[in-house]
Scaffold this active site. Structure first.
Site, PDB file in Angstrom:
ATOM      1  N   ALA A 128      15.782  24.518  48.976  1.00  0.00           N
ATOM      2  CA  ALA A 128      15.250  25.552  48.085  1.00  0.00           C
ATOM      3  C   ALA A 128      13.743  25.630  48.312  1.00  0.00           C
ATOM      4  CB  ALA A 128      15.537  25.176  46.637  1.00  0.00           C
TER       5      ALA A 128
ATOM      6  N   GLU B  87      23.648  22.292  51.022  1.00  0.00           N
ATOM      7  CA  GLU B  87      24.610  22.897  50.087  1.00  0.00           C
ATOM      8  C   GLU B  87      25.159  24.205  50.652  1.00  0.00           C
ATOM      9  OE1 GLU B  87      21.824  22.535  46.827  1.00  0.00           O
ATOM     10  OE2 GLU B  87      23.322  21.398  45.706  1.00  0.00           O
TER      11      GLU B  87
ATOM     12  N   GLU C  52      16.690  15.579  47.017  1.00  0.00           N
ATOM     13  CA  GLU C  52      16.280  16.020  45.684  1.00  0.00           C
ATOM     14  C   GLU C  52      15.757  14.897  44.791  1.00  0.00           C
ATOM     15  OE1 GLU C  52      18.803  17.135  47.336  1.00  0.00           O
ATOM     16  OE2 GLU C  52      19.189  19.252  46.959  1.00  0.00           O
TER      17      GLU C  52
ATOM     18  N   GLY D 190      19.256  22.271  49.333  1.00  0.00           N
ATOM     19  CA  GLY D 190      20.005  23.528  49.272  1.00  0.00           C
ATOM     20  C   GLY D 190      20.498  23.961  50.624  1.00  0.00           C
TER      21      GLY D 190
END
Ligand code: T1G
Length: 658
Positions: free
Chosen positions: A70, A112, A132, A109
């Site tokens: 992200a 992900e 994270e 992300g």
């Protein structure tokens, strides 16, 4: 036939290669999942869904990164649609095969997104991971729910709880990726799309969580929580992973709520500060565009504990190393010490035999200065005595090339005085490694008065290749780290005189997040060197300055630390214990100064120590020794155990109302 090019957003483009839509994310520098990237991915999915001629999609990244996660810079702002979980759900629910071509780092992300695809192909150089927790958060787009479905709960706890990256080979063994393709990840992904077309897609979210024995889960949890030092994110990640067997929608909702909550936490703010601080640290304004010199061979003078550690760091980074010591026996001992450390890397599986052999082949040792002539950089790590270092630099100045660089590893001496011993002080700088030098990331790069800009740039480039965290410091006694440490130690000893006891101070520090309290560290390092320095400085000590004699009394009583069996603590059977004898010595010293002691809470103790660190930091900034507050934070976190999830003494000071 030229592939048809399609523009889905500013940062996402597509190429129709035959019957497959290849979606390329192009958002330099790391293809972070900004709102424009997310919108582009949705547009690509819409296009594929509506075009009967398209069998399926390949998702890949432009450049050396697949997707770096992200966009951390968007944190702290309200989420903007389409949010990442929704994009990943679209990928997963696609009726047409979606295949990730992982061409580089797939982190957070980014991984992900890959898990939302039906199949994952990676290049062998790709790294995957969920970092994270290093930002004080948990994955917020399905990582804690999809990863355990793919690789099991224990392995998911290890990866997400530690935040460590795994190379493609390990990821393939774990089942995180389906195929390693070095002849071209996109090409292999195109084949996969065509093979999967028309078949039931394997949707990660619909897989059952593999059955796991509780012992393996407990083992993984214990290992992660032992290192968490009270941080919330690792524990929350474990909770979410352990509950992954519940319906996916429920798990995703819990994960999202937990992510949003943690993202606003002070820990997450502190760790984001550290993340960006690390990337700022090597940016020195007047070095913009100054090319570093080429360094291929590094000479290391002095092959003791520090010198051999530096040699291992240099060999591991691919440099040729010439080690120098005072005679052949010392040089041979140094070589054995270095090979012993390389052997430890081999036994621990950090390197393989071929790498060990290559590193050993790049090492030579000698007792003759002249053998350092080919070196591009020579680092001295001899005994921290000014005359010894000056003599060495005078000798080296005569044998190395005029364009070669000389670096001193001194901790406390003045590098300008050492540089003055050479005919070319502009080629001298300090490279202050922290022991053990092959382990500790922190490296203080000391800019001497005469250091040439390209010499400093070379120091930074070498530090980066050594995988160190370089922090530029000016010349002052103790540079940044030891200056702050001295202020912190002084304040701790003031607290002893004022009424606190060593174990109370250590408990307060450990409770705050330090891995070990100050006095315990003191005992481990030994009290003798500091005592000798205090005795040397006694004559020039300012009588008006408060001076605490407690440490001197301990040393005079032979309490020189853990190795001596007693210091600030006693060590019966090597186990640290509060010693009433030390308490009595402290009581006597207080009485001798007419001080009426009072008790202190842990908060008061930590508050005073943090304030002392921040005050010294402000002085270093005013004196131009440190370039920015965040550099000071990085030094204390990476060199002195300051808990990263607190952000560092200067960061804390900005958060604490003054
Ligand atoms: N967001 C924004 N900027 C980033 C970034 C990111 N994720 N990663 C790097 N940058 C910037 C960095 O500040 C620097 O900027 C430049 O890119 C080059 O970085 C939803 C919520 C990918 C291995 O934690 O590990 O996904 O200084 O020097 O050495 O569940 O960057 O040039 O102005 O490090 O080639 C999780 C962090 C986010 C990965 C590349 N992802 N990045 O290393 O370049 S949270 C991460 C890295 C998340 C999801 C959750 C590395 C890298 P500047 P660099 P590099």
């Amino acid at each position: 036939m030229e592939a048809a090019a399609i523009r889905f957003s500013d940062t996402v483009r597509g190429e129709v290669q035959g019957d497959v839509l290849v979606v390329i994310i192009e958002n330099p520098p790391v293809n972070a999942l900004s709102v424009d990237v997310r919108a582009g991915l949705v547009a690509a999915l819409d296009r594929a869904a509506g075009d009967a001629g398209i069998l399926g999609l390949v998702i890949t990244g432009a450049g050396k990164t697949f997707i770096g996660g992200a966009d951390i810079r968007e944190f702290g702002q309200p989420p903007v649609e389409p949010i990442l979980p929704a994009v990943i759900e679209r990928l997963e629910d696609s009726e047409k095969p979606t295949v990730a071509a992982i061409n580089g780092a797939a982190l957070g992300g980014g991984l992900e997104v890959a898990l939302g695809c039906h199949y994952r192909v990676a290049s062998s150089a790709a790294q995957t991971g969920f970092p994270e927790v290093k930002l004080g958060i948990v994955p917020g787009a399905g990582g804690t729910q999809r990863l355990p479905r793919l690789i099991g709960i224990p392995a998911a706890i290890d990866l997400i709880g530690s935040g460590r990256s795994v190379k493609a080979k390990e990821a393939h063994v774990l089942g995180l990726i389906d195929e390693i393709a070095d002849a071209g990840t996109v090409e292999a992904a195109l084949v996969a799309v065509r093979r999967l077309a028309g078949r039931d897609p394997r949707r990660t979210g619909q897989l059952a969580v593999p059955a796991t024995d509780s012992a393996a889960v407990e083992k993984a949890k214990t290992r992660i929580l032992a290192k968490a030092r009270g941080q919330e994110a690792p524990a929350e990640a474990i909770r979410l992973i352990e509950a992954a067997a519940r319906p996916l929608a429920e798990g995703l909702a819990d994960e999202r709520a937990t992510f949003l909550k943690l993202r606003e936490s002070s820990e997450a703010a502190a760790l984001r500060h550290v993340f960006f601080a690390e990337r700022q640290a090597s940016k020195v304004e007047d070095l913009e565009g100054v090319p570093p010199r080429l360094v291929e061979t590094i000479g290391i003078a002095g092959l003791g504990l520090m010198g051999s550690g530096i040699a291992v760091a240099a060999l591991s980074a691919g440099y040729r190393v010439v080690g120098l010591d005072r005679d052949d026996e010392a040089a041979a001992r140094g070589r054995e010490r270095i090979l012993g450390l390389l052997q430890k890397n081999l036994s621990a599986g950090r390197i393989d035999q071929a790498m060990f052999d290559a590193q050993e082949s790049r090492l030579s040792v000698t007792a003759a200065d002249a053998d350092l002539a080919p070196c591009d950089l020579v680092i001295e790590a001899v005994f921290d005595d000014l005359d010894v270092k000056i003599d060495l630099f005078r000798r080296l100045d005569r044998v190395i090339r005029p364009d070669a660089i000389l670096a001193t590893n001194t901790s406390y001496l003045n590098p300008d005085e050492i540089a003055a011993a050479t005919a070319h002080p502009e080629r001298v700088l300090g490279l202050h490694f922290f022991s053990p030098a092959h382990v500790m990331r922190l490296l203080e790069v000391v800019r001497c008065a005469r250091t040439a800009p390209d010499v400093l740039a070379t120091g930074l480039a070498v530090a980066k290749k050594l995988r160190k965290l370089p922090i530029v410091t000016g010349v002052t006694e103790g540079f940044i780290g030891n200056s702050i440490f001295s202020a912190y130690r002084r304040e701790a000893e003031f607290l002893l005189e004022d009424g606190a006891l060593p174990h109370e101070i250590d408990a307060a520090l450990e409770d705050y997040g330090f891995p070990m309290g100050l006095f315990a560290v003191y005992d481990m390092a030994g009290l003798e060197i500091a005592w000798a320095r205090r005795k040397r400085q006694a004559a020039k000590r300012d009588p008006s300055e408060r001076y605490v004699e407690i440490a001197d009394r301990l040393c005079e009583a032979g309490r020189l630390g853990q190795k001596a069996g007693r210091g600030w603590y006693a060590y019966p059977e090597g186990k640290r214990q509060v010693d009433p004898v030390v308490t009595e010595i402290i009581v006597q010293c207080r009485a001798g100064k007419g001080i009426t002691p009072r008790s202190f809470t842990a908060t008061e103790i930590v508050g005073r120590l943090l304030a002392a660190m921040a005050a010294e930091g402000r002085k270093l900034l005013e004196d131009g020794i440190a370039a920015r507050e965040s550099d000071i934070d990085l030094v204390m976190i990476n060199g002195y155990g300051f808990p990263a999830h607190k952000g560092g003494p200067m960061f804390v000071a900005t958060q604490t109302p003054r």
